[in-house]
Design an enzyme around this catalytic site. Structure first.
Site, PDB file in Angstrom:
ATOM      1  N   HIS A 211       0.847  -1.195   0.000  1.00  0.00           N
ATOM      2  CA  HIS A 211       0.000   0.000   0.000  1.00  0.00           C
ATOM      3  C   HIS A 211       0.881   1.243   0.000  1.00  0.00           C
ATOM      4  CE1 HIS A 211       1.001  -0.821   4.218  1.00  0.00           C
ATOM      5  NE2 HIS A 211       1.050   0.496   4.325  1.00  0.00           N
TER       6      HIS A 211
ATOM      7  N   HIS B  46       4.997   6.283  -2.007  1.00  0.00           N
ATOM      8  CA  HIS B  46       5.806   5.085  -2.255  1.00  0.00           C
ATOM      9  C   HIS B  46       5.133   3.853  -1.661  1.00  0.00           C
ATOM     10  CE1 HIS B  46       6.902   5.962   1.894  1.00  0.00           C
ATOM     11  NE2 HIS B  46       7.253   4.693   1.981  1.00  0.00           N
TER      12      HIS B  46
END
Length: 185
Positions: free
Chosen positions: A39, A128
């Site tokens: 995630h 990220h």
């Protein structure tokens, strides 16, 4: 409850994340994240009392409205590390597109949650996906080489919601479960 706000990667990218992680498997010192739980963290909240949950959910709903981000596409690609190539603590997969929208969501969530008393972020937001954490520098040179030489693209995803996620720490690592989802539509 240990909570964070995220944009989850779909199951159809799990194999591509695992394949990318496999390129780093000879680098000693890395602990890989579970590719099924990958995630983008928009905001780590930490321990939250259950009685705070209704107010938190209202503020997250308001933050989504504040960000004014319609459903968008994220193309995941590129590699990086935190904090830098000399001292690596995290190896990550970046975003080639969609970073601006993720940043707007982060900023709106950051504003609303710090107003509630949650700690502000101590570093600049970089959208990220964490691939691995480096526990010791045994494989540092291999990680440096791969990050500098490789520029992978693993896929693109339509983002139409964000999640409030609970992290339960176990002996086998963290287990994530969605507490609530917030639509961007």
């Amino acid at each position: 409850m240990r909570l964070f706000v995220s944009v989850d990667l779909p199951d159809d990218l799990t194999e591509a994340v695992a394949d990318l992680q496999a390129e780093f498997e000879d680098a000693s010192g890395l602990n890989f994240t579970d590719p099924e739980q990958t995630h983008v963290t928009l905001k780590f909240l930490g321990d939250v009392d259950a009685d705070q949950l209704p107010a938190l959910e209202r503020e997250l709903e308001a933050a989504v409205a504040d960000a004014d981000v319609d459903p968008f596409t994220v193309r995941y690609g590129g590699l990086g590390v935190f904090p830098d190539l000399e001292y690596i603590s995290v190896v990550w997969l970046g975003t080639e597109t969609g970073g601006e929208e993720l940043t707007r969501l982060h900023e709106a969530i950051e504003h609303r949650t710090t107003d509630m008393g949650f700690d502000p972020e101590s570093h600049e937001f970089t959208p990220h996906v964490t691939l691995a954490r480096m526990k010791h520098a045994g494989g540092k040179e291999l990680v440096q080489d791969l990050v500098q030489e490789r520029d992978p693209t693993i896929g693109k995803v339509r983002v139409d919601e964000i999640q409030l996620t609970e992290s339960t720490l176990t002996d086998e690592g963290p287990v994530y479960s969605t507490v609530e989802s917030f639509s961007l539509e």
